[in-house]
Design a protein around this motif. Structure first.
Motif, PDB file in Angstrom:
ATOM      1  N   PHE A 188      11.526  -7.277   9.066  1.00  0.00           N
ATOM      2  CA  PHE A 188      11.049  -7.804   7.787  1.00  0.00           C
ATOM      3  C   PHE A 188       9.744  -7.146   7.356  1.00  0.00           C
ATOM      4  N   VAL A 189       8.792  -7.035   8.275  1.00  0.00           N
ATOM      5  CA  VAL A 189       7.478  -6.465   7.932  1.00  0.00           C
ATOM      6  C   VAL A 189       7.630  -5.017   7.487  1.00  0.00           C
ATOM      7  N   LEU A 190       8.482  -4.259   8.141  1.00  0.00           N
ATOM      8  CA  LEU A 190       8.651  -2.852   7.801  1.00  0.00           C
ATOM      9  C   LEU A 190       9.391  -2.687   6.475  1.00  0.00           C
ATOM     10  N   VAL A 191      10.350  -3.558   6.204  1.00  0.00           N
ATOM     11  CA  VAL A 191      11.043  -3.505   4.906  1.00  0.00           C
ATOM     12  C   VAL A 191      10.060  -3.785   3.768  1.00  0.00           C
ATOM     13  N   VAL A 192       9.210  -4.786   3.945  1.00  0.00           N
ATOM     14  CA  VAL A 192       8.203  -5.092   2.922  1.00  0.00           C
ATOM     15  C   VAL A 192       7.254  -3.909   2.736  1.00  0.00           C
ATOM     16  N   LEU A 193       6.877  -3.272   3.840  1.00  0.00           N
ATOM     17  CA  LEU A 193       5.973  -2.118   3.762  1.00  0.00           C
ATOM     18  C   LEU A 193       6.604  -0.981   2.951  1.00  0.00           C
ATOM     19  N   VAL A 194       7.860  -0.660   3.237  1.00  0.00           N
ATOM     20  CA  VAL A 194       8.542   0.412   2.499  1.00  0.00           C
ATOM     21  C   VAL A 194       8.692   0.035   1.027  1.00  0.00           C
ATOM     22  N   THR A 195       9.020  -1.216   0.750  1.00  0.00           N
ATOM     23  CA  THR A 195       9.175  -1.662  -0.642  1.00  0.00           C
ATOM     24  C   THR A 195       7.864  -1.527  -1.411  1.00  0.00           C
ATOM     25  N   LEU A 196       6.767  -1.934  -0.799  1.00  0.00           N
ATOM     26  CA  LEU A 196       5.462  -1.811  -1.465  1.00  0.00           C
ATOM     27  C   LEU A 196       5.094  -0.345  -1.703  1.00  0.00           C
ATOM     28  N   ILE A 197       5.433   0.522  -0.750  1.00  0.00           N
ATOM     29  CA  ILE A 197       5.162   1.957  -0.946  1.00  0.00           C
ATOM     30  C   ILE A 197       5.939   2.479  -2.140  1.00  0.00           C
ATOM     31  N   GLY A 198       7.216   2.083  -2.245  1.00  0.00           N
ATOM     32  CA  GLY A 198       8.031   2.531  -3.376  1.00  0.00           C
ATOM     33  C   GLY A 198       7.490   2.055  -4.713  1.00  0.00           C
ATOM     34  N   ILE A 199       7.111   0.769  -4.787  1.00  0.00           N
ATOM     35  CA  ILE A 199       6.576   0.231  -6.040  1.00  0.00           C
ATOM     36  C   ILE A 199       5.235   0.881  -6.379  1.00  0.00           C
ATOM     37  N   MET A 221       9.777  -2.564 -13.771  1.00  0.00           N
ATOM     38  CA  MET A 221       8.999  -3.538 -13.009  1.00  0.00           C
ATOM     39  C   MET A 221       9.860  -4.723 -12.597  1.00  0.00           C
ATOM     40  N   LEU A 222      10.693  -5.194 -13.530  1.00  0.00           N
ATOM     41  CA  LEU A 222      11.557  -6.341 -13.241  1.00  0.00           C
ATOM     42  C   LEU A 222      12.525  -6.033 -12.107  1.00  0.00           C
ATOM     43  N   TYR A 223      13.207  -4.903 -12.185  1.00  0.00           N
ATOM     44  CA  TYR A 223      14.205  -4.558 -11.162  1.00  0.00           C
ATOM     45  C   TYR A 223      13.547  -4.252  -9.818  1.00  0.00           C
ATOM     46  N   LEU A 224      12.444  -3.543  -9.829  1.00  0.00           N
ATOM     47  CA  LEU A 224      11.787  -3.201  -8.568  1.00  0.00           C
ATOM     48  C   LEU A 224      11.297  -4.443  -7.837  1.00  0.00           C
ATOM     49  N   VAL A 225      10.656  -5.359  -8.574  1.00  0.00           N
ATOM     50  CA  VAL A 225      10.148  -6.579  -7.941  1.00  0.00           C
ATOM     51  C   VAL A 225      11.303  -7.477  -7.503  1.00  0.00           C
ATOM     52  N   SER A 226      12.335  -7.613  -8.351  1.00  0.00           N
ATOM     53  CA  SER A 226      13.464  -8.493  -8.021  1.00  0.00           C
ATOM     54  C   SER A 226      14.215  -7.993  -6.790  1.00  0.00           C
ATOM     55  N   PHE A 227      14.560  -6.714  -6.782  1.00  0.00           N
ATOM     56  CA  PHE A 227      15.279  -6.170  -5.628  1.00  0.00           C
ATOM     57  C   PHE A 227      14.388  -6.130  -4.391  1.00  0.00           C
ATOM     58  N   GLY A 228      13.083  -5.951  -4.597  1.00  0.00           N
ATOM     59  CA  GLY A 228      12.175  -6.011  -3.456  1.00  0.00           C
ATOM     60  C   GLY A 228      12.159  -7.386  -2.810  1.00  0.00           C
ATOM     61  N   LEU A 229      12.127  -8.445  -3.635  1.00  0.00           N
ATOM     62  CA  LEU A 229      12.155  -9.809  -3.109  1.00  0.00           C
ATOM     63  C   LEU A 229      13.475 -10.107  -2.406  1.00  0.00           C
ATOM     64  N   MET A 230      14.589  -9.716  -3.018  1.00  0.00           N
ATOM     65  CA  MET A 230      15.889  -9.962  -2.398  1.00  0.00           C
ATOM     66  C   MET A 230      16.033  -9.184  -1.093  1.00  0.00           C
ATOM     67  N   GLY A 231      15.515  -7.947  -1.072  1.00  0.00           N
ATOM     68  CA  GLY A 231      15.568  -7.170   0.167  1.00  0.00           C
ATOM     69  C   GLY A 231      14.728  -7.783   1.269  1.00  0.00           C
ATOM     70  N   GLY A 232      13.543  -8.299   0.894  1.00  0.00           N
ATOM     71  CA  GLY A 232      12.701  -8.961   1.887  1.00  0.00           C
ATOM     72  C   GLY A 232      13.356 -10.210   2.453  1.00  0.00           C
ATOM     73  N   ILE A 233      13.999 -11.005   1.584  1.00  0.00           N
ATOM     74  CA  ILE A 233      14.692 -12.215   2.046  1.00  0.00           C
ATOM     75  C   ILE A 233      15.850 -11.840   2.967  1.00  0.00           C
ATOM     76  N   ALA A 234      16.607 -10.812   2.585  1.00  0.00           N
ATOM     77  CA  ALA A 234      17.730 -10.382   3.427  1.00  0.00           C
ATOM     78  C   ALA A 234      17.242  -9.898   4.795  1.00  0.00           C
ATOM     79  N   ALA A 235      16.155  -9.130   4.801  1.00  0.00           N
ATOM     80  CA  ALA A 235      15.613  -8.638   6.071  1.00  0.00           C
ATOM     81  C   ALA A 235      15.098  -9.786   6.929  1.00  0.00           C
ATOM     82  N   TYR A 236      14.455 -10.760   6.299  1.00  0.00           N
ATOM     83  CA  TYR A 236      13.932 -11.929   7.024  1.00  0.00           C
ATOM     84  C   TYR A 236      15.060 -12.705   7.691  1.00  0.00           C
ATOM     85  N   ARG A 237      16.112 -12.986   6.938  1.00  0.00           N
ATOM     86  CA  ARG A 237      17.220 -13.772   7.478  1.00  0.00           C
ATOM     87  C   ARG A 237      17.956 -12.999   8.560  1.00  0.00           C
TER      88      ARG A 237
END
Length: 300
Positions: A188-199, A221-237
């Motif tokens: 989860f932490v690494l997925v969030v890190l990569v997502t923040l780098i991309g944004i 902005m809408l798509y990047l933040v939305s998919f970033g949140l969904m990706g973080g939730i998926a990685a967490y679960r």
């Protein structure tokens, strides 16, 4: 004592002996039940309690964390190799599909240069690296480095391609970050890190680019933040599920070992092995001729 045993029938005597044999192990069984309940997130009464294992598990020892990650790597190695192969295939397919739409003379040349000298060699080198002995120790950071480098080169690439729509840029960022949790299955932490780098890499370019309209910037902005949140939730679960599964496996192994230890106090080793090998059926053996010897140890 002798008169006490004299008044007991055979069944009562057997029950008494078994009870005495199991008496030293009652505390071990109670401890085993407590451990089993704790691993399920329950206290002694069966009521749930708060667990703290980074992602919803008991607080681990450092060795447990290392063993958990090693177990995840063993199970995910096929997915990791498939992710790198899929990345190579997508880079090739994108080039073939989009090449007719690159109208400027410089665009196809830049596309070939970036695609076959930067984007494809990175997952290809990582794929070869998966067959080395020490890849299991560094695979997550290798994957993060490749994803981050790919995002940075991608932003540079789309900033130089002038004949493709603005959506081409942020869709690529979304797909690259999706690889980290859908196929590579990073933590989860690494997925969030990569997502923040991309944004952080794409939005400054999108804000300063003159040809990107305001509506395209808002959509990005809408798509990047939305998919970033969904990706973080998926990685967490996914991380929580795999860690819980790992703990359940360890708990099952401990309970099996404890059960075998209790059985060995009452039964021969050969009988215990037959019980473990059987699928729940009877393990009784038929003997044509037997002798029964009954003895009473007086004064013992």
């Amino acid at each position: 004592s002798f008169g006490f045993f004299n008044r007991m029938n055979a069944a009562e005597l057997f029950q008494f002996v078994i009870t005495q044999r199991l008496q030293p192990h009652r505390h071990a069984v109670d401890a085993g039940r407590a451990i089993s309940a704790k691993a399920r997130g329950l206290d002694a009464t069966g009521i749930g309690f708060n667990r703290d294992f980074s992602i919803g598990c008991d607080r681990p020892k450092f060795s447990d964390v290392i063993e958990d990650r090693a177990d995840r790597f063993r199970h995910d190695l096929g997915n990791i190799r498939f992710a790198f192969l899929a990345g190579i295939a997508i880079w090739v397919a994108w080039g073939l599909l989009l090449r007719p739409y690159m109208l400027a003379l410089s665009d196809p040349q830049l596309d070939l240069l970036m695609r076959f000298r930067v984007f494809i060699p990175m997952p290809l080198g990582a794929l070869a690296h998966t067959y080395t002995r020490f890849f299991g120790r560094v695979w997550e950071w290798v994957a993060v480095a490749i994803a981050a480098a790919t995002l940075l080169f991608w932003v540079f690439y789309v900033s130089r391609i002038s004949t493709l729509p603005a959506e081409y840029g942020y869709i690529g960022v979304i797909l690259i970050t999706a690889f980290t949790y859908a196929l590579l299955r990073l933590r989860f932490v690494l997925v969030v890190l990569v997502t923040l780098i991309g944004i952080a890499a794409y939005l400054p370019y999108a804000i300063t680019a003159k040809y990107i309209q305001d509506v395209s910037l808002v959509l990005a902005m809408l798509y990047l933040v939305s998919f970033g949140l969904m990706g973080g939730i998926a990685a967490y679960r996914m991380e929580r599920f795999t860690r819980d599964l790992f703990l359940r496996g360890r708990q099952l192994e401990q309970e099996r070992t404890r059960s075998d230890g209790l059985l060995l106090n009452m039964l021969p080793v050969a009988i215990v092995e037959q019980l473990n090998a059987s699928s729940g059926g009877r393990i009784a053996q038929t003997l044509d001729r037997v002798s029964v010897f009954i003895a009473d140890a007086v004064g013992a």
